[in-house]
Design a protein around this motif. Structure first.
Motif, PDB file in Angstrom:
ATOM      1  N   THR A 272       0.757  -1.210   0.097  1.00 28.29           N
ATOM      2  CA  THR A 272       0.176  -0.070   0.030  1.00 28.29           C
ATOM      3  C   THR A 272       0.726   1.286   0.252  1.00 28.29           C
ATOM      4  N   SER A 273       2.048   1.175   0.789  1.00 27.19           N
ATOM      5  CA  SER A 273       2.869   2.278   0.747  1.00 27.19           C
ATOM      6  C   SER A 273       3.374   2.677  -0.434  1.00 27.19           C
ATOM      7  N   LEU A 274       3.638   1.511  -1.189  1.00 27.31           N
ATOM      8  CA  LEU A 274       4.036   1.675  -2.662  1.00 27.31           C
ATOM      9  C   LEU A 274       3.323   2.166  -3.711  1.00 27.31           C
ATOM     10  N   ILE A 275       2.204   1.331  -3.845  1.00 23.23           N
ATOM     11  CA  ILE A 275       1.412   1.411  -4.653  1.00 23.23           C
ATOM     12  C   ILE A 275       0.317   2.354  -4.911  1.00 23.23           C
ATOM     13  N   ALA A 276      -0.267   3.078  -3.715  1.00 27.65           N
ATOM     14  CA  ALA A 276      -1.001   4.024  -3.606  1.00 27.65           C
ATOM     15  C   ALA A 276      -0.564   5.467  -4.056  1.00 27.65           C
ATOM     16  N   PRO A 277       0.589   5.817  -3.706  1.00 26.52           N
ATOM     17  CA  PRO A 277       1.058   7.235  -4.400  1.00 26.52           C
ATOM     18  C   PRO A 277       1.401   6.812  -5.650  1.00 26.52           C
ATOM     19  N   GLN A 278       1.844   5.762  -6.160  1.00 28.71           N
ATOM     20  CA  GLN A 278       2.167   5.643  -7.650  1.00 28.71           C
ATOM     21  C   GLN A 278       0.908   5.629  -8.330  1.00 28.71           C
ATOM     22  N   SER A 279      -0.161   4.745  -8.028  1.00 28.37           N
ATOM     23  CA  SER A 279      -1.348   5.059  -8.726  1.00 28.37           C
ATOM     24  C   SER A 279      -2.221   6.079  -8.693  1.00 28.37           C
ATOM     25  N   MET A 280      -1.919   6.922  -7.678  1.00 29.83           N
ATOM     26  CA  MET A 280      -2.685   8.368  -7.772  1.00 29.83           C
ATOM     27  C   MET A 280      -1.928   9.073  -8.681  1.00 29.83           C
TER      28      MET A 280
END
Length: 132
Positions: free
Chosen positions: A74-82
């Motif tokens: 979550t800490s890696l994917i959430a900012p990237q996807s946003m």
């Protein structure tokens, strides 16, 4: 044994094999008749919903590692996807969060599979889990 004698043996044992298969089918039918409606529903649900098969055997330690994996992803994917949704697709960041939820749900099963592989796989220098 000649091919003709193999055929003769196969035909000679055919009635015995058919009767054995019929007995097994009757036994399965009797077992299903004995099940209540809810038991039969649960059995079928376990086939179609795989989480019902492995969740009862899931340990607390495995759950803890699943939580760590979920937080890491979550800490890696959430900012990237946003970032992707706002800059590349030009939509709201919330759409990126919806897209990031699917890989996080899949990661638990993948992590368990990799851990099982590491525990069971033989390596040229011994078991992989014992290699330092």
């Amino acid at each position: 044994m000649t091919p003709q004698s193999r055929t003769e043996v196969a035909f000679a044992t055919l009635p015995e094999r058919l009767s054995r298969a019929a007995k097994q089918a009757q036994k399965r039918e009797r077992v299903e008749e004995d099940l209540t409606r809810w038991q039969l529903l649960y059995r079928r649900a376990r086939y179609y919903i795989p989480v019902l098969q492995w969740l009862p055997h899931h340990s607390l330690k495995s759950f803890m590692w699943d939580v760590v994996a979920a937080l890491t992803l979550t800490s890696l994917i959430a900012p990237q996807s946003m970032s992707y949704t706002t800059n590349l697709v030009h939509t709201d960041p919330i759409h990126g969060l919806f897209g990031a939820a699917v890989p996080a749900m899949i990661s638990s099963r993948v992590g368990n599979t990799i851990a099982k592989f590491i525990k069971e796989e033989e390596h040229t220098h011994g078991r992989m889990s014992n290699v330092h």
